[in-house]
Scaffold this motif. Structure first.
Motif, short mmCIF file in Angstrom:
data_model
loop_
_atom_site.label_atom_id
_atom_site.label_comp_id
_atom_site.label_asym_id
_atom_site.label_seq_id
_atom_site.Cartn_x
_atom_site.Cartn_y
_atom_site.Cartn_z
N ASP A 113 0.84 -1.20 0.00
CA ASP A 113 0.00 0.00 0.00
C ASP A 113 0.88 1.25 0.00
N PRO A 114 0.85 2.06 -1.06
CA PRO A 114 1.70 3.26 -1.10
C PRO A 114 1.30 4.31 -0.08
N GLU A 115 0.09 4.17 0.52
CA GLU A 115 -0.36 5.13 1.51
C GLU A 115 -0.03 4.71 2.94
N ALA A 116 0.62 3.55 3.11
CA ALA A 116 0.98 3.08 4.44
C ALA A 116 2.23 3.80 4.94
N LEU A 117 2.24 4.14 6.23
CA LEU A 117 3.44 4.67 6.89
C LEU A 117 4.12 3.48 7.56
N VAL A 118 5.32 3.13 7.09
CA VAL A 118 6.01 1.93 7.55
C VAL A 118 7.14 2.32 8.50
N LEU A 119 7.12 1.75 9.70
CA LEU A 119 8.08 2.08 10.75
C LEU A 119 9.11 0.98 10.90
N GLY A 120 10.39 1.35 10.90
CA GLY A 120 11.43 0.39 11.20
C GLY A 120 11.46 0.10 12.69
N ILE A 121 11.63 -1.18 13.05
CA ILE A 121 11.64 -1.60 14.44
C ILE A 121 13.01 -2.20 14.77
N ARG A 122 13.72 -1.58 15.69
CA ARG A 122 15.08 -2.01 16.04
C ARG A 122 15.07 -2.92 17.27
N ASP A 123 16.07 -3.79 17.35
CA ASP A 123 16.35 -4.54 18.56
C ASP A 123 17.54 -3.85 19.23
N LEU A 124 17.24 -2.85 20.07
CA LEU A 124 18.31 -2.03 20.64
C LEU A 124 19.21 -2.83 21.58
N ALA A 125 18.61 -3.69 22.39
CA ALA A 125 19.42 -4.48 23.33
C ALA A 125 20.33 -5.43 22.57
N ARG A 131 22.64 2.12 27.27
CA ARG A 131 21.49 1.96 28.16
C ARG A 131 20.58 3.18 28.13
N ALA A 132 21.19 4.39 28.04
CA ALA A 132 20.39 5.61 28.02
C ALA A 132 19.47 5.63 26.80
N ASN A 133 19.96 5.17 25.66
CA ASN A 133 19.14 5.12 24.45
C ASN A 133 17.99 4.12 24.61
N GLN A 156 11.18 5.87 17.90
CA GLN A 156 12.28 6.80 17.64
C GLN A 156 13.17 6.39 16.48
N CYS A 157 12.87 5.28 15.83
CA CYS A 157 13.71 4.84 14.73
C CYS A 157 13.56 5.78 13.54
N GLY A 158 14.69 6.22 12.98
CA GLY A 158 14.66 7.15 11.86
C GLY A 158 14.51 6.47 10.51
#
Length: 274
Positions: A113-125, A131-133, A156-158
């Protein structure tokens, strides 16, 4: 899905500030990503180093702010330019090298869907983020999920995929890091489809890490913007998006002129520019 993806005109936008160390490599790698139409737009947000020079040499189309305005302002400048140039969708990539550009392909293929806003999901740990992040991200995730009435795994993923016209119509106002949180709330309020996709992230050793995000000051600014956005959207009741206006001439006046020269369907180069 393949047909829908082929019809989407997709570019990459890289907001950059004092990023001469990494922006060239990030640009070259992004130019190799199949599906980005060979177009990378770097918005130099008032850097005093060679960010613009390195990005241009790597093959990017470079827009420059005369002074540092903030990440949100840089993203809006890039989106306005890309929309005027005929693109439908933009994948945003941070200039610090933490997001391997090839991960943009995951976002491109995550939803047809070109109208979808897709968010990247990180595994920060798992990636060894400071730790602050990790704490800052958990707090942001908790409150934004609470306010939005739906869970968010990473606010917060860019690395994201934005539908350009729809995103600009949401009227996000923040000039800094809070832009990305504000967009989420406004998207929920406007009924935009939100899709989440796991992506890989790299955190270099402490001495090699480049970031302009203050883990104390910037979250406080994000909270203020979130509160203001909630009030504006009346508790996230569904509100209509605003019409997309012409690009703001206060941001790079050259953007409109450059847009007429940028083909949204260029041939993908066999190799990245030197």
């Amino acid at each position: 899905m393949l047909i829908a993806l082929c019809l989407m005109r997709i570019c990459a936008i890289i907001p950059a500030y004092q990023a001469e160390r990494n922006v060239g490599d990030v640009t070259r790698e992004a130019l190799r990503v199949h599906g980005l139409a060979g177009t990378v737009i770097v918005v130099d947000d008032g850097s005093s180093d060679r960010t613009a020079e390195r990005a241009r040499a790597a093959g990017a189309t470079v827009l420059s702010h005369p002074e540092n305005l903030g990440k949100g302002a840089a993203l809006r400048t890039g989106m306005e330019f890309a929309l005027a140039a005929g693109f439908d969708v933009a994948v945003t990539i941070d200039a610090d090298g933490q997001h391997p550009p090839e991960e943009a392909r995951r976002l491109i293929e995550a939803d047809a869907d070109p109208e979808a806003l897709v968010l990247g999901i990180r595994d920060l740990a798992g990636a060894g983020a400071p730790r602050a992040n990790q704490m800052s991200n958990r707090i942001s995730n908790f409150f934004l999920s609470l306010f939005a009435g739906r869970p968010f795994a990473d606010t917060q993923c860019g690395l994201r995929r934005y539908p350009l016209r729809t995103t600009l119509s949401l009227g996000a106002r923040d000039e800094g890091y809070a832009f990305e949180a504000e967009i989420l709330l406004r998207a929920v309020a406007a009924g935009v489809r939100l899709v989440e996709a796991p992506i890989r992230v790299i955190y270099p050793p402490e001495g090699e890490r480049l970031t302009h995000f203050d883990s104390v000051r910037d979250p406080a600014r994000i909270i203020r913007r979130v509160v203001a956005t909630l009030a504006l959207t009346r508790g996230l009741r569904h509100v209509p998006a605003e019409p997309v206006l012409a690009p703001d001439p206060v941001r790079p006046a050259a953007a409109s002129a450059l847009a007429t020269e940028l083909d949204p369907h260029p041939r993908q180069p066999a190799t990245a520019p030197p």
